[in-house]
Design a protein around this motif. Structure first.
Motif, PDB file in Angstrom:
ATOM      1  N   ARG A 116       0.906  -1.220  -0.041  1.00  0.00           N
ATOM      2  CA  ARG A 116       0.036  -0.026  -0.127  1.00  0.00           C
ATOM      3  C   ARG A 116       0.736   1.195   0.079  1.00  0.00           C
ATOM      4  O   ARG A 116       0.688   2.323  -0.694  1.00  0.00           O
ATOM      5  CB  ARG A 116      -1.021  -0.122   1.212  1.00  0.00           C
ATOM      6  N   THR A 117       1.855   1.105   0.666  1.00  0.00           N
ATOM      7  CA  THR A 117       2.809   2.628   1.023  1.00  0.00           C
ATOM      8  C   THR A 117       4.196   2.242   0.528  1.00  0.00           C
ATOM      9  O   THR A 117       4.862   1.253   0.892  1.00  0.00           O
ATOM     10  CB  THR A 117       2.933   3.098   2.559  1.00  0.00           C
ATOM     11  N   ASP A 144       2.187  -2.157   4.599  1.00  0.00           N
ATOM     12  CA  ASP A 144       0.775  -2.210   4.049  1.00  0.00           C
ATOM     13  C   ASP A 144       0.200  -0.980   4.950  1.00  0.00           C
ATOM     14  O   ASP A 144      -1.014  -0.914   5.232  1.00  0.00           O
ATOM     15  CB  ASP A 144       0.172  -3.239   4.501  1.00  0.00           C
ATOM     16  N   GLU A 159      -0.733   2.483   6.556  1.00  0.00           N
ATOM     17  CA  GLU A 159      -0.823   3.842   5.767  1.00  0.00           C
ATOM     18  C   GLU A 159       0.406   4.682   6.195  1.00  0.00           C
ATOM     19  O   GLU A 159       0.989   4.747   7.137  1.00  0.00           O
ATOM     20  CB  GLU A 159      -2.270   4.474   6.108  1.00  0.00           C
ATOM     21  N   GLU A 181       0.826   7.025   9.350  1.00  0.00           N
ATOM     22  CA  GLU A 181       1.111   5.936  10.590  1.00  0.00           C
ATOM     23  C   GLU A 181       2.653   5.505  10.526  1.00  0.00           C
ATOM     24  O   GLU A 181       3.280   5.455  11.673  1.00  0.00           O
ATOM     25  CB  GLU A 181       0.189   5.003  10.565  1.00  0.00           C
ATOM     26  N   ASP A 215       0.519   6.563  -1.470  1.00  0.00           N
ATOM     27  CA  ASP A 215      -0.598   5.828  -1.179  1.00  0.00           C
ATOM     28  C   ASP A 215      -1.147   5.036  -1.932  1.00  0.00           C
ATOM     29  O   ASP A 215      -2.013   5.557  -2.895  1.00  0.00           O
ATOM     30  CB  ASP A 215      -1.412   6.505   0.020  1.00  0.00           C
ATOM     31  N   LYS A 225      -3.593   2.755  -1.978  1.00  0.00           N
ATOM     32  CA  LYS A 225      -5.216   2.783  -1.912  1.00  0.00           C
ATOM     33  C   LYS A 225      -5.675   3.872  -2.208  1.00  0.00           C
ATOM     34  O   LYS A 225      -6.743   3.854  -2.861  1.00  0.00           O
ATOM     35  CB  LYS A 225      -5.352   2.711  -0.349  1.00  0.00           C
ATOM     36  N   ASP A 226      -5.190   5.317  -2.062  1.00  0.00           N
ATOM     37  CA  ASP A 226      -5.848   6.432  -2.348  1.00  0.00           C
ATOM     38  C   ASP A 226      -5.077   7.079  -3.884  1.00  0.00           C
ATOM     39  O   ASP A 226      -5.576   8.025  -4.280  1.00  0.00           O
ATOM     40  CB  ASP A 226      -5.527   7.622  -1.470  1.00  0.00           C
TER      41      ASP A 226
END
Length: 239
Positions: A31-32, A96, A98, A101, A199, A201-202
């Motif tokens: 994800r990251t 994974d 975000e 964090e 990111d 996801k976004d």
């Protein structure tokens, strides 16, 4: 084979090709993808932080050109913007978790060190009034030289008026670094500094990753206090 900036043909080793491929796969699967600066980080602390990140993020070190080629190989549009932030002494973190964090974890893993001549102040460095362990002598003129007002109390120096000895973003001068050291003030941070992150996801790039937790929590508490007062004023009861 590839051509360099001078038009010369050079051969890319199979090892480098495989590294580019491996990095591209990690960029696609996690994800990251976070870029962090490791400039000035001693090897011992590098490995200590890497150990702390085990299970949360995978850390990889590669040349700027290799990272750039891996980004291109992913074919992800937004990820291409991460190349803008690429510099030397940067590491890649795959996770994974975000981005914000993960960035917060890196900040928590940083340790303090004393300032050296030429360091760039990370914030306004202030010296507060109060007693010191310095004995009267040459230290009087040293402290006065950086804008501090002192007096002798029972043979030791006491700062009776503090001062901002260096502003955020300014280079720390030798006399300031010396005074901070004698006062046991360690304003510099050692560790990975988050620079930018993708990111998945976004499908976005984030560059303002460092959040002041104390200030943010204080701001949230203040908003809650104001909201409560407003709710009472307009007679709007809620649980």
């Amino acid at each position: 084979m590839i051509k360099d900036s001078n038009g010369k043909i050079s051969t890319v080793s199979e090892e480098k090709k495989q590294l580019v491929k491996d990095l591209a796969v990690k960029m696609q699967r996690n994800r990251t993808v976070l870029l962090a600066s490791s400039k000035g980080l001693p090897g011992k602390q590098f490995h200590e932080i890497k150990k702390k990140l085990r299970g949360a993020a995978e850390l990889k070190v590669a040349k700027k050109s290799t990272i750039s080629k891996a980004i291109e190989a992913t074919g992800k549009g937004a990820l291409q913007n991460l190349k803008i932030s690429l510099e030397s002494d940067y590491v890649l973190l795959f996770s994974d978790i975000e981005p914000f964090e993960l960035s917060s974890m890196l900040i928590d893993f940083q340790s303090s060190r004393r300032a050296k001549t030429g360091d760039i102040a990370p914030y306004d460095i202030e010296v507060e009034p109060g007693p010191t362990e310095l004995v009267a002598g040459p230290a009087i003129s040293e402290l006065s030289g950086v804008g501090l007002k002192v007096k002798v109390t029972e043979g030791k120096l006491e700062i009776i008026k503090g001062a901002t000895v260096v502003k955020k973003g300014e280079a720390i001068k030798a006399n300031v670094a010396s005074v901070l050291g004698k006062l046991n003030v360690s304003p510099m941070k050692v560790g990975f500094l988050p620079i930018a992150a993708f990111d998945g996801k976004d499908d976005k790039i984030y560059t303002d990753l460092i959040i002041d937790k104390v200030a943010t929590l204080g701001s949230l508490k203040e908003m809650v206090r104001r909201a409560l007062g407003f709710a009472v004023a307009v007679k709007y009861p809620t649980q």
